[in-house]
Design an enzyme around this catalytic site. Structure first.
Site, mmCIF file in Angstrom:
data_model
loop_
_atom_site.group_PDB
_atom_site.id
_atom_site.type_symbol
_atom_site.label_atom_id
_atom_site.label_comp_id
_atom_site.label_asym_id
_atom_site.label_seq_id
_atom_site.Cartn_x
_atom_site.Cartn_y
_atom_site.Cartn_z
ATOM 1 N N ASP A 248 -3.349 2.565 -5.520
ATOM 2 C CA ASP A 248 -2.210 2.561 -4.607
ATOM 3 C C ASP A 248 -2.102 1.267 -3.785
ATOM 4 O O ASP A 248 -1.379 1.214 -2.806
ATOM 5 C CB ASP A 248 -2.274 3.778 -3.671
ATOM 6 C CG ASP A 248 -3.588 3.843 -2.910
ATOM 7 O OD1 ASP A 248 -4.419 2.937 -3.099
ATOM 8 O OD2 ASP A 248 -3.785 4.797 -2.137
ATOM 9 N N GLU A 249 -2.816 0.231 -4.185
ATOM 10 C CA GLU A 249 -2.855 -0.982 -3.373
ATOM 11 C C GLU A 249 -2.838 -2.217 -4.252
ATOM 12 O O GLU A 249 -3.591 -2.273 -5.230
ATOM 13 C CB GLU A 249 -4.178 -0.994 -2.595
ATOM 14 C CG GLU A 249 -4.032 -1.156 -1.104
ATOM 15 C CD GLU A 249 -5.392 -1.196 -0.436
ATOM 16 O OE1 GLU A 249 -5.805 -0.168 0.097
ATOM 17 O OE2 GLU A 249 -6.042 -2.252 -0.481
ATOM 18 N N ASP B 244 0.852 -1.179 0.000
ATOM 19 C CA ASP B 244 0.000 0.000 0.000
ATOM 20 C C ASP B 244 0.892 1.234 0.000
ATOM 21 O O ASP B 244 1.720 1.422 0.898
ATOM 22 C CB ASP B 244 -0.893 -0.038 1.265
ATOM 23 C CG ASP B 244 -1.937 1.070 1.248
ATOM 24 O OD1 ASP B 244 -1.867 1.951 0.366
ATOM 25 O OD2 ASP B 244 -2.807 1.053 2.133
#
Lengths: 384, 372
Positions: free
Chosen positions: A106-107, A11
């Site tokens: 973002d993950e 993350d």
């Protein structure tokens, strides 16, 4: 039987804000808020850790955020830039494992053979720090749930494990809100039954729980014991690399098209080189104002990965098939991908050598500062 | 005039000379075979401007003259029904009557005036012209050992050739397709060459190997007037040289090895053949690792994977790299030695195949750039 694997959740911390701090060194160490304008009804999209200290968090109205943290620097979001960086992060992941589930910009979950997860997590963390100077938190475990919670524990910018053996000591003391499927409403309901921590939930009889949670009870009960059967949803095997652009106004000017082709070729070339691939087939996609769309390709005797070779081919293809303007969209695709390359005896000729050095230098800058930092003069348009 | 001869013998001559006929040409005259007749010989010639072949056969007669034979004559003679054949030539209108048993063919030949024979064989004074004698089977052997490595792609013309370097007592042959390189030397005390380099098209040499026949006999190899020629009695073969400049490749052969193995050639050939079953793509990559006196071959592809180990005598460090399996098989198939040496020069450096106790031959292969 299901194969035992290590699962990582990676993350990117305060992603949009981190990208802004990465691109603009003067923002580093300062409270940065990415979001809408404070005058209107803008909200906080992301804020840097420095801003979080003041109590600012995502989705907070900008006005409130600024009253909590008057020194914050507000930046308008640049989604295309974030996507670009996310693509680079993704490519770094791909260097380590093909098994990736992208959750959001973002993950991502990554899978590794059992026993390799922690080391891989460390290496990826350091690699992304080094190559992109972005903070990233990595949770390592054997399923998605525990990896996700490990990642929460790792924040910010660290690598943490949460193995099954530590569920009692590390997971149980946490609030039930950490579990997927338990939002504020469900949590409120459970609280009324005296269930506050994960341990409370784990100890609660499943049948009684079913009356509160319905069909999801057994899954969530499993989560409370650290059990998660969800598997990763992979996107498999990259078959081609492509970039395209739709024009805001239909285009008539050939030179502008050439400039755009150059940019798209450079983008495709960069991604090829980054993934250590070469391409034997270069294709252009062309859409006319009446939405008629054609694709025309060329297969080459020798695979290519240089911007100038790709540009040369796309330009020739465009010249041959350009039809009647105006044009609406143009795209460049590289397919027939091959890994690595057969080395040749010929030391590259002087111009090739020169271009190679130039490309290497540009790729380094690109990696460090983003693709807009350096480009060919052709892409500059009068009055822009 | 009439020529009477053994059908099989004539067919052999025509089939040999046919190899030099152009597949397509804009110069119609060279699509024919030139026949020159003198008092005791029939001489057949053909050329495609790249190679030139002349074959002669004995013949008893008194006439002399020359005529162009249409290319159809090759198959007519090849499929002729009788063991002997007679050909009548009418010099007035170049009509040919070919007969034997009840079969009779009429063919229309033509005047040989425009045949570009002189451009090929006029051995006018060329100061560098030299020739030396060779044994046919050794010459064929050395050609076979190098010609396979020349490039068949037309992107870099110099690499379509085999470089002949004559110097003092040595003839060195070099061939490469830029991914691999073979260098073979042959020496003879009786030679003393001026230093000359000629670049002979590999295609021509492959044709030569097809017509050269078997056995030991003396041949004369010479170069002159931008031609390399081989004269072996009744056959004269010449090839035009390539005018490209051959790059200096001496710099790519490294001196000291980092790892050397001595390996059973046949065992390795069989192992790599099996590995190649799963190798894929243009690179046909196999993974080779040497460590602890073990030579490990692995392939992992979309279809599956394999691994196999061979015992070797190892000197130097461990090494692992990827290499094109076809390039490795080419050398292993062409050699017949029991054991072979492979030198490694680090991950990005070449593999060099050498013979035991014999420095006259080396085969260098560059690896495939390793994927991160």
């Amino acid at each position: 039987m299901k194969k035992e694997r290590d699962i990582l959740l990676c993350d990117l911390d305060a992603f949009f804000a981190s990208v802004e701090q990465h691109d603009r060194p003067e923002l580093r160490g300062k409270p940065v808020i990415v979001g809408g304008s404070p005058e209107g009804r803008g909200v906080v999209s992301t804020c840097s850790y420095e801003a979080r200290k003041f109590g600012v968090h995502s989705a907070m109205p900008m006005k409130k955020a600024l009253s909590l943290c008057p020194s914050a620097i507000v930046v308008r979001g640049r989604m295309s830039r974030y996507k670009e960086i996310a693509g680079q992060v993704r490519q770094i992941f791909e260097c380590f494992t093909p098994d990736i589930e992208v959750v959001s910009i973002d993950e991502a979950y990554l899978a590794f053979p059992a026993g390799e997860g922690l080391n891989a997590g460390q290496v990826i963390h350091d690699h992304i720090k080094k190559e992109l100077t972005l903070p990233i938190s990595v949770g390592v475990s054997t399923n998605k749930l525990l990896a996700k919670i490990a990642c929460e524990l790792a924040k910010p910018d660290r690598v943490k494990t949460l193995w099954k053996e530590s569920v009692n000591s590390k997971l149980w003391p946490l609030s039930i809100r950490v579990l997927p499927g338990i939002g504020p409403v469900t949590a409120e309901k459970l609280n009324r039954f005296g269930i506050k921590t994960v341990k409370d939930l784990a100890a609660y009889p499943l049948e009684s729980l079913s009356r509160v949670l319905g069909n999801n009870a057994s899954i969530i009960h499993g989560y409370a014991h650290g059990i998660d059967e969800r598997s990763l949803e992979f996107e498999r095997d990259v078959k081609s690399i492509s970039e395209e652009t739709t024009f805001s106004d239909d285009l008539y000017d050939i030179n502008t098209i050439y400039a755009i082709l150059l940019e798209l070729s450079a983008g495709v070339g960069y991604r090829l080189r980054f993934a250590n691939l070469t391409s034997r087939t270069i294709t252009i996609k062309l859409r006319f104002s009446d939405f008629k769309t054609i694709t025309r390709g060329k297969t080459l005797p020798e695979p290519v990965d240089s911007d100038s070779e790709i540009y040369k081919i796309t330009r020739a293809l465009f010249g041959k098939h350009r039809g009647k303007p105006p044009w609406r969209l143009i795209g460049v695709q590289a397919s027939g991908l091959e890994e690595g390359g057969q080395l040749s005896l010929l030391s590259p000729s002087e111009t090739e050598e020169k271009e190679k050095k130039l490309t290497e230098a540009r790729d380094k800058l690109h990696k460090k500062y983003g693709s807009e930092v350096i480009f060919q003069a052709r892409r500059l348009k009068k009055g822009k | 005039m009439q020529i009477s001869t053994v059908t099989g013998q004539l067919a052999t001559c025509l089939e040999t000379v046919e190899k030099a006929l152009p597949v397509r040409t804009t110069v119609p005259v060279i699509s024919n075979i030139l026949l020159q007749i003198d008092s005791n010989k029939l001489i057949f010639s053909a050329t495609n401007h790249e190679i030139f072949i002349t074959v002669s056969m004995d013949h008893e007669g008194s006439d002399s003259g020359s005529i162009l034979l249409p290319p159809k004559i090759v198959d007519i003679v090849r499929y002729f029904p009788t063991p002997s054949v007679s050909i009548d030539i009418n010099w007035e209108n170049y009509r040919l009557d070919i007969s034997g048993g009840s079969a009779r063919f009429h063919l229309y030949g033509s005047s040989s005036d425009d045949f570009p024979l002189n451009s090929v064989v006029s051995a006018s004074s060329d100061e560098t012209a030299e020739s030396f004698s060779f044994d046919l089977s050794s010459f064929k052997k050395i050609l076979k050992e190098v010609v396979f490595a020349a490039s068949t792609e037309e992107t870099r013309p110099a690499f379509n050739g085999v470089l002949f370097t004559f110097k003092d007592q040595t003839l060195t042959l070099t061939a490469s397709d830029t991914y691999r390189l073979v260098v073979s030397k042959i020496q003879d005390e009786s030679w003393s060459f001026k230093e000359v380099r000629c670049l002979v098209p590999a295609k021509a040499l492959r044709e030569f190997l097809r017509i050269a026949g078997e056995g030991h006999k003396g041949i004369t190899v010479g170069y002159q007037n931008s031609l390399l020629s081989v004269d072996f009695g009744n056959i004269y073969f010449a090839s035009r040289l390539l005018e490209e400049k051959y790059p200096d490749v001496s710099g790519v052969i490294p001196g000291d090895y980092k790892t050397r193995v001595v390996i059973e050639r046949k065992l390795l050939e069989d192992t790599i053949s099996r590995a190649a079953l799963l190798a894929e793509g243009k690179n046909q990559a196999v993974n080779i690792a040497v460590k602890d006196n073990s030579f490990e071959v692995r392939v992992s592809s979309q279809e599956g994977s394999m691994e196999e180990y061979l015992p070797v005598e190892q000197d130097g460090e461990s090494i692992e790299l990827f290499v094109n399996s076809r390039f490795v098989l080419d050398i292993l198939k062409i050699r017949d030695e029991e054991k072979i040496i492979i030198d490694f020069h680090g991950e990005g450096g070449p593999l060099i195949f050498r013979l035991m106790d014999d420095s006259s031959y080396l085969y260098l292969v560059l690896p495939i750039k390793k994927v991160n």
